[in-house]
Design an enzyme around this catalytic site. Structure first.
Site, PDB file in Angstrom:
ATOM      1  N   ASP A  69       2.007  -6.278  -3.915  1.00  0.00           N
ATOM      2  CA  ASP A  69       1.759  -7.040  -2.695  1.00  0.00           C
ATOM      3  C   ASP A  69       0.657  -8.079  -2.889  1.00  0.00           C
ATOM      4  O   ASP A  69      -0.045  -8.085  -3.891  1.00  0.00           O
ATOM      5  CB  ASP A  69       1.422  -6.098  -1.524  1.00  0.00           C
ATOM      6  CG  ASP A  69       0.501  -4.937  -1.934  1.00  0.00           C
ATOM      7  OD1 ASP A  69      -0.156  -5.028  -2.984  1.00  0.00           O
ATOM      8  OD2 ASP A  69       0.429  -3.950  -1.187  1.00  0.00           O
ATOM      9  N   ASN A 138      -2.637   6.179   6.573  1.00  0.00           N
ATOM     10  CA  ASN A 138      -1.518   6.393   7.503  1.00  0.00           C
ATOM     11  C   ASN A 138      -0.196   6.606   6.763  1.00  0.00           C
ATOM     12  O   ASN A 138       0.871   6.542   7.357  1.00  0.00           O
ATOM     13  CB  ASN A 138      -1.395   5.216   8.480  1.00  0.00           C
ATOM     14  CG  ASN A 138      -1.113   3.896   7.776  1.00  0.00           C
ATOM     15  OD1 ASN A 138      -0.943   3.844   6.556  1.00  0.00           O
ATOM     16  ND2 ASN A 138      -1.053   2.814   8.538  1.00  0.00           N
ATOM     17  N   HIS A 140       0.999   4.676   4.342  1.00  0.00           N
ATOM     18  CA  HIS A 140       1.691   3.464   3.886  1.00  0.00           C
ATOM     19  C   HIS A 140       1.706   3.365   2.365  1.00  0.00           C
ATOM     20  O   HIS A 140       0.848   3.905   1.677  1.00  0.00           O
ATOM     21  CB  HIS A 140       1.125   2.194   4.547  1.00  0.00           C
ATOM     22  CG  HIS A 140      -0.209   1.736   4.031  1.00  0.00           C
ATOM     23  ND1 HIS A 140      -1.262   1.459   4.876  1.00  0.00           N
ATOM     24  CD2 HIS A 140      -0.666   1.479   2.786  1.00  0.00           C
ATOM     25  CE1 HIS A 140      -2.293   1.065   4.146  1.00  0.00           C
ATOM     26  NE2 HIS A 140      -1.962   1.061   2.871  1.00  0.00           N
ATOM     27  N   GLU A 145       4.138  -0.356   6.408  1.00  0.00           N
ATOM     28  CA  GLU A 145       3.423   0.409   7.421  1.00  0.00           C
ATOM     29  C   GLU A 145       4.374   1.372   8.119  1.00  0.00           C
ATOM     30  O   GLU A 145       5.597   1.210   8.029  1.00  0.00           O
ATOM     31  CB  GLU A 145       2.830  -0.562   8.457  1.00  0.00           C
ATOM     32  CG  GLU A 145       1.848  -1.560   7.878  1.00  0.00           C
ATOM     33  CD  GLU A 145       0.494  -0.938   7.513  1.00  0.00           C
ATOM     34  OE1 GLU A 145       0.337   0.296   7.636  1.00  0.00           O
ATOM     35  OE2 GLU A 145      -0.395  -1.692   7.104  1.00  0.00           O
TER      36      GLU A 145
END
Ligand code: F6R
Length: 248
Positions: A69, A138, A140, A145
Site C-alpha cells: 500500500d 481492528n 485490517h 478496513e
C-alpha cells in the site's frame, strides 16, 4: 485449512524468525517475488535481513518486491510515504535493484489505472511468492478496513477513523494523516503463494485471536486468511495472549 501459529518470546525473536523464512526463500529462489509491508512491525525483520545481507551475503540482486500500500498524495520524499519508508528501512541497505521494487504510486493522476497496472505488474512477475503482513488493531490487512469485500483487488481506499488515529503517531498532527490510500485488496493478497503475518504486543492480541479463532467475517479482514492454504502467524507472547488454543 487453518492458520499455522508460531508463538515466540518477543519482538526480536519474531523479527529473526520472519527474516530467516524470507532469507531461506531467497536462497531457494534468487528471483523471489516478495510482498512487503510497512509500519512498525516489520522494521526489526528488515534490520535482520540487512544484517544477513552484510554479514552473510544474502543476495537481493534478483529479488522483486511489491508493497501492499501507499498513501495518496504523499510524495516519495515525505518521510511518512511508504516508498520513503522502504528505501530507508530496507532497500538502500541491500543490493536490490530499485527498479525491481514496486510501491503503488500515490501521486498518479489516474489512480484507477495505477491500480490496474499494479495488478498487471504482479501478474507479469509471475505472482507473489511470499507476502509479509502486519495486522491493524481492528484486524485490517494492508488498508483493507473492516467491511471491505474479500474480493477486492488493488484499489483506492478511505482510511477508517481508527486507522487515522493509529497512524497519527507518525505525523506532526492528526490533520496531516492522509485520508486515502492505494492498497492491494484481500483478493490480491489471497492469491499469493505463502503468507507470513507478524504481530507483536498486547495491542494486537484481540485482532490476532479473532483472526485465527473467530468466524471468517469481513468485520475482521484478517480472518479470511483462515482460508489461505499456506499462512503462518508469528506472534510474540503478548500478541498471542488472547488465543484460546495456544501453540501447536
Ligand atoms: C502497512 C500495512 C498495515 C500495517 C498495520 C499494522 O503496509 O499494510 O496494514 O501492517 O497497520 O501497522 P503497525 O505494524 O505499525 O502496527
Amino acid at each position: 485449512m487453518s492458520i499455522n501459529i508460531s508463538i515466540v518470546k518477543d519482538y526480536d525473536e519474531m523479527s529473526r524468525r520472519a527474516a530467516r523464512i524470507i532469507a531461506d526463500a531467497i536462497r531457494n529462489k534468487p528471483n523471489l517475488v516478495l510482498g512487503l509491508a510497512t509500519g512498525s512491525t516489520p522494521v526489526g525483520c528488515y534490520q535482520e535481513l540487512i544484517r544477513m545481507h552484510k554479514e552473510e551475503g544474502l543476495d537481493f540482486s534478483r529479488v522483486i518486491t511489491f508493497n501492499l500500500d501507499e498513501y495518496i498524495r504523499l510524495p516519495p520524499t515525505h518521510p511518512q510515504s511508504y516508498r520513503y519508508f522502504m528505501d530507508e528501512n530496507l532497500f538502500r541497505h541491500v543490493n536490490i535493484k530499485i527498479e525491481n521494487t514496486y510501491v503503488p504510486d500515490g501521486l498518479s493522476a489516474d489512480l484507477q489505472r495505477t491500480c490496474k497496472e499494479f495488478e498487471e505488474l504482479i501478474k507479469r512477475a509471475g505472482g507473489i511468492d511470499l507476502q509479509l503482513l502486519g495486522i491493524g488493531a481492528n484486524g485490517h490487512i494492508a488498508f483493507n478496513e473492516p467491511g471491505s469485500s474479500f474480493d477486492f483487488r488493488t484499489m483506492v481506499v478511505n482510511l477508517s477513523e481508527r486507522t487515522i488515529k493509529d497512524n497519527a503517531r507518525f505525523f506532526k498532527s492528526i490533520e496531516e494523516v492522509p485520508r486515502q490510500a492505494l492498497s492491494m485488496g484481500m483478493g490480491t493478497i489471497m492469491e499469493v503463494r505463502k503468507i507470513i503475518l507478524l504481530a507483536s504486543g498486547v495491542g494486537k492480541a484481540e485482532a490476532a485471536a479473532k483472526s485465527v479463532e473467530g468466524p471468517i467475517t469481513t468485520d475482521v479482514p484478517a480472518s479470511i486468511l483462515q482460508r489461505h492454504p499456506n499462512c503462518i502467524f508469528i506472534l510474540d507472547e503478548e500478541a498471542a495472549s488472547k488465543l484460546v488454543r495456544k501453540a501447536r
